[in-house]
Write an enzyme that holds these catalytic residues in place. Structure first.
Site, mmCIF file in Angstrom:
data_model
loop_
_atom_site.group_PDB
_atom_site.id
_atom_site.type_symbol
_atom_site.label_atom_id
_atom_site.label_comp_id
_atom_site.label_asym_id
_atom_site.label_seq_id
_atom_site.Cartn_x
_atom_site.Cartn_y
_atom_site.Cartn_z
ATOM 1 N N ASP A 43 0.778 -1.215 0.042
ATOM 2 C CA ASP A 43 -0.050 0.017 -0.126
ATOM 3 C C ASP A 43 0.866 1.252 -0.138
ATOM 4 O O ASP A 43 2.147 1.115 0.138
ATOM 5 C CB ASP A 43 -0.941 0.080 1.135
ATOM 6 C CG ASP A 43 -2.258 0.303 0.882
ATOM 7 O OD1 ASP A 43 -2.185 1.756 0.355
ATOM 8 O OD2 ASP A 43 -3.439 0.011 0.919
ATOM 9 N N HIS B 47 -3.169 2.891 -4.562
ATOM 10 C CA HIS B 47 -2.580 2.492 -3.486
ATOM 11 C C HIS B 47 -1.153 1.947 -3.639
ATOM 12 O O HIS B 47 -0.684 0.852 -3.082
ATOM 13 C CB HIS B 47 -3.335 1.621 -2.784
ATOM 14 C CG HIS B 47 -4.700 2.203 -2.152
ATOM 15 N ND1 HIS B 47 -4.554 3.074 -1.088
ATOM 16 C CD2 HIS B 47 -5.911 1.994 -2.296
ATOM 17 C CE1 HIS B 47 -5.591 3.191 -0.599
ATOM 18 N NE2 HIS B 47 -6.434 2.806 -1.366
ATOM 19 N N GLU C 289 -9.912 2.488 -5.420
ATOM 20 C CA GLU C 289 -9.347 3.852 -4.879
ATOM 21 C C GLU C 289 -8.322 4.288 -5.620
ATOM 22 O O GLU C 289 -7.292 4.587 -5.149
ATOM 23 C CB GLU C 289 -9.341 4.009 -3.438
ATOM 24 C CG GLU C 289 -10.483 3.411 -2.417
ATOM 25 C CD GLU C 289 -10.206 3.788 -1.052
ATOM 26 O OE1 GLU C 289 -10.863 4.570 -0.336
ATOM 27 O OE2 GLU C 289 -9.228 3.374 -0.580
HETATM 28 C C1 ACM Z 1 -11.012 -0.608 0.753
HETATM 29 O O1 ACM Z 1 -11.556 -0.641 1.760
HETATM 30 N N1 ACM Z 1 -10.598 0.671 0.018
HETATM 31 C C2 ACM Z 1 -11.038 -1.643 -0.215
#
Ligand code: ACM
Ligand code: ZN
Length: 763
Positions: free
Chosen positions: A195, A268, A331
């Site tokens: 991440d 991420h 995201e």
């Molecule tokens: C997430 O909670 N961004 C998958």
């Protein structure tokens, strides 16, 4: 099951380990028939295992050896006292367990079923065996109640996730986490390895990923919406070598748990881009992230990036024997791609619609590569946008809709909606809980979860493989806190996925809860730092014949509640308390004169709206409707931090209109309410709204005000709708247009915003 029968055992021999056995299993078996009497297990007991059931055999022998100081002698199938045999008629992962006074018989069609029969036997043995018994207690005999259990899982995917990027947890702790899943008959561990805040898996071809990308310079302190922003100034990081990973994978196999590694893309990815800046659109050096949220720097879909990702996956895939590789997909803000010449040219050349099309192209390419290596991908539900990759499994997290859409497209689905499966949310309304990301997800709500949405027909529902709870660790720096957030909520997700969702909540939840109380002895023996809110008090406003009462309850049986109202004399609670003015209630739970649990306190504002009728143009989103529409006028304000409690109501993307009917013309001087504002979870207070007051005839508007909300920097935005004013009104109407689509540059860009509204105080 406590109610079915408590099996009281007679101690017929001084050498028998004393135990007060009640059959209190979690997850609850599909069917159980209790008999009287018991089976005695000791060092002379003999056992036979079908060779194929080696994993069950090893587990049971190790468990007895470490807990009781002996293992069982092997004997032939004919002669053994405990027999594990193969029976092809048993369902996958299921078992039939029959315990009589002289024999234990287990039938299973596969090794998993035999393994889960062992987990059941384990829970039928005293919790003390979970730790090594003191030498004088060893080599004794133990009693197991006579019974017959028929059991199998409702869902084939029963998972827990752990984020090791935001905070790092070493391999020994990860093994303990996996072992705890096995106890609960869960079979999937989703390991979130990469991440923005740290890359945690050694990749030999790209040493900078761990040399650089596994460490951040410092870490944000407090909640990331706190102002001012504070940092701890301490370098932080860690990673697993490939040898560590192999060790954990081998251990997971002994627990019948499959690991699903996650390598996040295209978003991420800041830790990776920090290690190799050429992977981003700008090529600029950026740091490993030191705060939380969603970051703009994502992988640029150039050939070098695909080569990099394929090389990474080529090292990851052979380490994990399971069929899935999770590739993230959530995201990924599109700002960099919009401003990148390469990305824009690629959209044109490939005839893609837009940046969502480019994301879909990205995931398709990766899927093709992963499939070529004999594995399948799982992605978060954003992978639906711009078109699903042909074989992808979807993890539905933003709600159930992604899962519904994917199932209708005949794609497999794992349900993990924030509303019921995010264990980084608060679990108690107590104010001394450790700082959490926000939200509110008590045990009860997890237990109420049904992974199969009503919208799907039986054919479509087959695509729902199961469910998973997630533990994101931004606010979870220690192992102890991981356990605190996971337990006891994991017991509920285990029961939902194994036993199946409750079909009679009012009856099932108290039964489950009493088993949780009992199970805590086992968690204690396992040295698990679970949250204990068994002795909390819940308060609720009741309206009866125009009068207001306050009801107090506590979830476990046989306790007494003592309360005081406005600091008056403490009384024993026996019936709902009449409320006729502003009131502060304090209370505690007692058993045999001893105070248990924490203090309870609630303030009730006895305002003019409390006896009114309220209507809404649309119902609140079912995930955030715990208090129903009455919660807006029940005299109780929501938490400053937990928008998911039973006082806040949430609406996703819809414009809201509220009508309050005071019942007759009343003099009103002030009307106030509050909106929640937490961009990190896409909750935005409205930009503007209006309020109007109408006379008893419902026509004549006596007051109308449009309000613009400018300072939206606070977590909860208090607004005075009517102030220092005097007007006569019967109806109050409040129109709250939704904030709208979240624009680029803000958290949640490209998504609909949530509106959360709290008590409307009329004075
Ligand atoms: C997430 O909670 N961004 C998958
Ligand atoms: Zn680019």
């Amino acid at each position: 099951m406590r109610n079915i029968l408590a099996v009281i055992l007679t101690l017929f021999c001084a050498n028998v380990f004393s135990q007060n056995t009640e059959v209190e299993l979690i997850p609850k078996p599909q069917s159980i028939e209790l008999k009287t009497g018991s089976f005695k297990i000791d060092k002379n007991t003999t056992i036979y295992f079908e060779p194929e059931f080696e994993i069950a055999e090893n587990f049971l022998q190790d468990f007895l050896q470490s807990g009781a100081g002996f293992s069982l002698k092997k004997a032939s199938e004919k002669e053994a006292n405990i027999i594990f045999e193969k029976d092809a008629s048993q369902p996958s992962e299921g078992y039939l367990l029959d315990i009589s006074n002289l024999k234990i018989s287990v039938k299973a069609s596969d090794a998993s079923g035999a393994f889960y029969a062992v987990q059941t036997l384990r829970q039928l043995l005293p919790p003390e065996l979970e730790k090594s018994l003191a030498p004088k207690e060893r080599n004794k005999s133990f009693l197991i109640p006579q019974l017959t259990i028929t059991d199998f899982p409702k869902f084939q995917y029963r998972g827990m996730h752990l984020d090791v990027s935001r905070h790092f947890f070493d391999k020994e702790f990860v093994k303990k986490y996996i072992a705890n899943l096995a106890l609960l008959k869960m079979n999937k561990f989703h390991w979130h390895l990469t991440d923005d805040q740290g890359w945690r898996i050694e990749i030999k071809k790209y040493p900078e990923l761990t040399a650089k990308g596994a460490f951040r310079e410092e870490t944000r302190i407090g909640h990331y919406e706190d102002k001012p922003e504070l940092y701890d100034g301490k370098r932080y990081g860690g990673f697993y070598t490939q040898e560590d990973i192999k060790e954990v994978v081998a251990f997971a196999a002994t627990q019948n748990v499959t690991i699903i590694p996650e390598i996040e893309m295209p978003g991420h990815a800041q830790a990776a881009i920090s290690s190799y800046p050429e992977l981003g659109c700008t090529g600029k050096q950026i740091p490993v992230a030191t705060t939380w949220g969603v970051f703009e720097d994502i992988f640029c879909p150039k050939e070098e990036t695909f080569t990099f990702l394929e090389n990474v996956l080529s090292e990851v895939i052979p380490l994990f024997p399971g069929e899935y590789i999770h590739i993230g997909g959530d995201e990924a803000p599109k700002l960099r791609w919009k401003n990148c010449a390469h990305c824009q040219k690629l959209i044109k050349d490939k005839n893609l619609k837009d940046e969502n099309g480019l994301q879909s192209y990205f995931i398709h390419r990766i899927e093709e590569f992963v499939n070529s290596k004999g594995k399948k991908i799982i992605g978060w539900d954003e992978i639906l946008e711009g078109g699903l990759a042909p074989n992808a499994t979807v993890m539905s997290w933003r709600g159930m809709q992604g899962g519904i859409d994917a199932a209708r497209q005949k794609h497999e689905v794992i349900m993990t909606p924030v509303s019921h499966c995010y264990f980084d949310y608060y679990q108690s309304e107590n104010l001394d809980e450790p700082v959490a990301i926000g939200g509110f997800l008590p045990l009860k709500k997890v237990y109420s979860f049904n992974p199969i949405p009503d919208e799907l027909n039986a054919e479509e529902a087959k695509y729902i493989l199961g469910a998973q709870a997630n533990l994101w660790t931004e606010y979870i720096p220690t192992e102890k806190q991981v356990e605190y957030m996971v337990f006891p909520r994991a017991l509920a997700i285990s029961e939902v996925t194994w036993s199946g969702p409750s079909t009679n909540f009012e009856k099932d939840y108290p039964d489950f809860f009493s088993r949780v109380e009992d199970f805590m002895k086992r968690l204690d023996a396992l040295n698990i730092n679970y949250a204990n809110y068994l002795y909390e008090i819940e308060g609720k406003i009741l309206k009866v014949d125009g009068k207001i009462f306050y009801e107090l309850t506590t979830p476990t049986k046989g306790k007494e509640i003592r309360y005081s109202i406005n600091n008056s004399k403490v009384e024993v609670y026996s019936k709902p308390i009449l409320i006729e003015k502003d009131s502060k209630i304090t209370a505690n739970v007692f058993k045999n004169g001893e105070k248990l649990g924490r203090n309870f306190s609630e303030e009730i504002k006895y305002h003019k709206g409390i006896t009114a009728e309220i209507s809404l143009n649309i119902p609140p989103n079912p995930a955030y409707a715990a208090g129903g529409k009455e919660a807006l006028i029940n005299g109780i304000s929501g938490s400053d931090k937990r928008y998911g409690d039973k006082e806040w109501l949430g609406f996703w993307g819809d414009d809201l209109e509220i009508t309050i009917d005071l019942g007759k013309q009343m003099e009103v001087h002030s009307i106030k309410t509050r909106f929640f504002n937490s961009p990190g979870v896409w909750i935005y207070s409205p930009k503007e709204f209006s309020i109007s007051c109408e006379n008893a005839d419902g026509k004549k508007v006596s007051y109308l005000k449009n309000i613009k909300l400018e300072d939206q920097n606070k977590i909860s935005v208090q607004v005075d709708l009517v102030e220092n004013f005097s007007l006569k009104t019967r109806y109050i109407k409040i129109k709250v247009p939704n904030y709208g689509m979240i624009p680029d540059g803000l958290q949640g860009a490209g998504h609909k915003a949530w509106t959360f509204i709290d008590e409307i105080i009329v004075e």
